[in-house]
Design a protein around this motif. Structure first.
Motif, PDB file in Angstrom:
ATOM      1  N   UNK A  66      39.462  33.980  44.021  1.00  0.00           N
ATOM      2  CA  UNK A  66      39.864  33.288  45.249  1.00  0.00           C
ATOM      3  C   UNK A  66      41.299  32.774  45.176  1.00  0.00           C
ATOM      4  N   UNK A  67      41.758  32.445  43.972  1.00  0.00           N
ATOM      5  CA  UNK A  67      43.104  31.894  43.797  1.00  0.00           C
ATOM      6  C   UNK A  67      44.195  32.908  44.135  1.00  0.00           C
ATOM      7  N   UNK A  68      43.837  34.177  44.283  1.00  0.00           N
ATOM      8  CA  UNK A  68      44.822  35.203  44.622  1.00  0.00           C
ATOM      9  C   UNK A  68      45.128  35.261  46.115  1.00  0.00           C
ATOM     10  N   UNK A  69      44.379  34.519  46.899  1.00  0.00           N
ATOM     11  CA  UNK A  69      44.556  34.558  48.352  1.00  0.00           C
ATOM     12  C   UNK A  69      45.639  33.576  48.796  1.00  0.00           C
ATOM     13  N   UNK A  70      46.540  34.007  49.676  1.00  0.00           N
ATOM     14  CA  UNK A  70      47.602  33.116  50.136  1.00  0.00           C
ATOM     15  C   UNK A  70      47.108  32.152  51.206  1.00  0.00           C
ATOM     16  N   UNK A  71      47.724  30.973  51.243  1.00  0.00           N
ATOM     17  CA  UNK A  71      47.393  29.990  52.277  1.00  0.00           C
ATOM     18  C   UNK A  71      48.428  29.952  53.388  1.00  0.00           C
ATOM     19  N   UNK A  94      36.650  30.942  51.871  1.00  0.00           N
ATOM     20  CA  UNK A  94      37.229  29.632  52.215  1.00  0.00           C
ATOM     21  C   UNK A  94      38.754  29.684  52.156  1.00  0.00           C
ATOM     22  N   UNK A  95      39.299  30.692  52.797  1.00  0.00           N
ATOM     23  CA  UNK A  95      40.744  30.882  52.846  1.00  0.00           C
ATOM     24  C   UNK A  95      41.115  31.257  54.273  1.00  0.00           C
ATOM     25  N   UNK A 181      45.641  43.033  49.888  1.00  0.00           N
ATOM     26  CA  UNK A 181      44.776  42.410  48.879  1.00  0.00           C
ATOM     27  C   UNK A 181      43.389  43.057  48.964  1.00  0.00           C
ATOM     28  N   UNK A 182      43.025  43.896  48.011  1.00  0.00           N
ATOM     29  CA  UNK A 182      41.690  44.505  48.028  1.00  0.00           C
ATOM     30  C   UNK A 182      40.612  43.462  47.704  1.00  0.00           C
ATOM     31  N   UNK A 205      24.944  38.553  45.696  1.00  0.00           N
ATOM     32  CA  UNK A 205      26.183  39.072  46.253  1.00  0.00           C
ATOM     33  C   UNK A 205      27.371  38.628  45.392  1.00  0.00           C
ATOM     34  N   UNK A 206      28.330  39.511  45.285  1.00  0.00           N
ATOM     35  CA  UNK A 206      29.522  39.241  44.482  1.00  0.00           C
ATOM     36  C   UNK A 206      30.744  39.636  45.294  1.00  0.00           C
ATOM     37  N   UNK A 207      31.703  38.729  45.404  1.00  0.00           N
ATOM     38  CA  UNK A 207      32.992  39.019  46.026  1.00  0.00           C
ATOM     39  C   UNK A 207      34.053  38.955  44.931  1.00  0.00           C
ATOM     40  N   UNK A 208      34.779  40.027  44.769  1.00  0.00           N
ATOM     41  CA  UNK A 208      35.865  40.074  43.779  1.00  0.00           C
ATOM     42  C   UNK A 208      37.185  40.304  44.511  1.00  0.00           C
ATOM     43  N   UNK A 209      38.061  39.298  44.472  1.00  0.00           N
ATOM     44  CA  UNK A 209      39.393  39.439  45.049  1.00  0.00           C
ATOM     45  C   UNK A 209      40.306  40.019  43.973  1.00  0.00           C
ATOM     46  N   UNK A 210      40.901  41.161  44.271  1.00  0.00           N
ATOM     47  CA  UNK A 210      41.739  41.848  43.295  1.00  0.00           C
ATOM     48  C   UNK A 210      43.207  41.440  43.448  1.00  0.00           C
TER      49      UNK A 210
END
Length: 249
Positions: A66-71, A94-95, A181-182, A205-210
């Motif tokens: 999740x930390x790879x997502x920009x705000x 939550x982004x 962002x994949x 369920x699994x969400x992986x932010x690459x």
């Protein structure tokens, strides 16, 4: 027991939508003067969607990266698409981002009305005029430093395999000079039944932010598109290979 749980779940969903939509309207009114990009309302919508995971003992969600997502930076998020449950799961990021979603979803009572309040981006599949409007609206949000999220397959995969990607997301990333962002989803196909309303499966369920992909490193849209698709396919296979077998679970 599963039938009783299903009745309770759908009843809770229907009743809660009325109350939560009223909350969405209130938040929209209060935040409109100072939150022109609708980030607060979107985060409230994330809670709304995740509430159904919190109360459902059959559904479990893990989010990594999740930390790879920009705000406050433009980005194009692209995810594989397995079921309607993907939408509930991706709200778990939550982004702040704007969905690109089928136009008919915006007509749904309460949920669709909330999508309109959030100013998500509607799309009529196969309609050229709608596609042009969608692309223009996505460019508008990216110019305002708001990420967008798209399913580049265009529709759900019914066999779990990642379908060919369409160009739209990758054209946007190249034109707006922002990262792709994949986002890899696994386990979501078992959340909502394809037929009927009985919830008859436990879903992990699994969400992986690459890591972000810089479109400037690629010579054209097709090369970028296939590179990102290959990343998602490989990561999805890796995650699924690490899942316990039924005998181990």
């Amino acid at each position: 027991m599963r039938l009783l749980l299903s009745i309770l779940f759908w009843s809770f969903l229907g009743l809660s939508c009325v109350v939560l939509f009223a909350g969405a309207v209130l938040i929209w009114l209060v935040t409109l003067p100072f939150d022109r990009n609708g980030r607060v309302l979107h985060l409230y919508s994330c809670f709304w969607a995740q509430l159904y995971f919190y109360v459902n003992p059959l559904w479990h969600l893990k989010v990594d990266g999740r930390e790879r997502l920009p705000w406050n930076e433009p980005a194009v998020l692209v995810a594989n698409h397995e079921s309607l449950g993907d939408i509930l799961v991706l709200f778990g990021l939550y982004s702040p981002f704007k969905w690109v979603s089928k136009a008919e979803n915006f007509k749904l009572p309460f949920i669709g009305w909330n999508m309109r309040l959030n100013r998500y981006v509607p799309l009529v599949r196969g309609d050229r005029a709608s596609i042009i409007q969608m692309m223009a609206k996505c460019e508008y949000w990216l110019a305002r430093r708001v990420p967008i999220l798209m399913f580049p397959e265009g529709t759900r995969s019914f066999d779990g395999k990642v379908k060919p990607f369409k160009d739209g997301a990758f054209v946007l990333a190249m034109k707006m000079k922002c990262p792709i962002i994949p986002v890899v989803l696994t386990g979501t196909a078992r959340t909502l039944p394809k037929h009927g309303l009985v919830l008859n499966a436990t879903s992990h369920c699994h969400v992986q932010v690459m890591p972000p992909v810089d479109p400037a490193a690629f010579p054209d849209v097709a090369t970028l598109r296939e590179h990102v698709r290959d990343l998602i396919i490989a990561e999805k296979a890796r995650i699924e290979a690490e899942l316990p077998t039924p005998a181990q679970a």
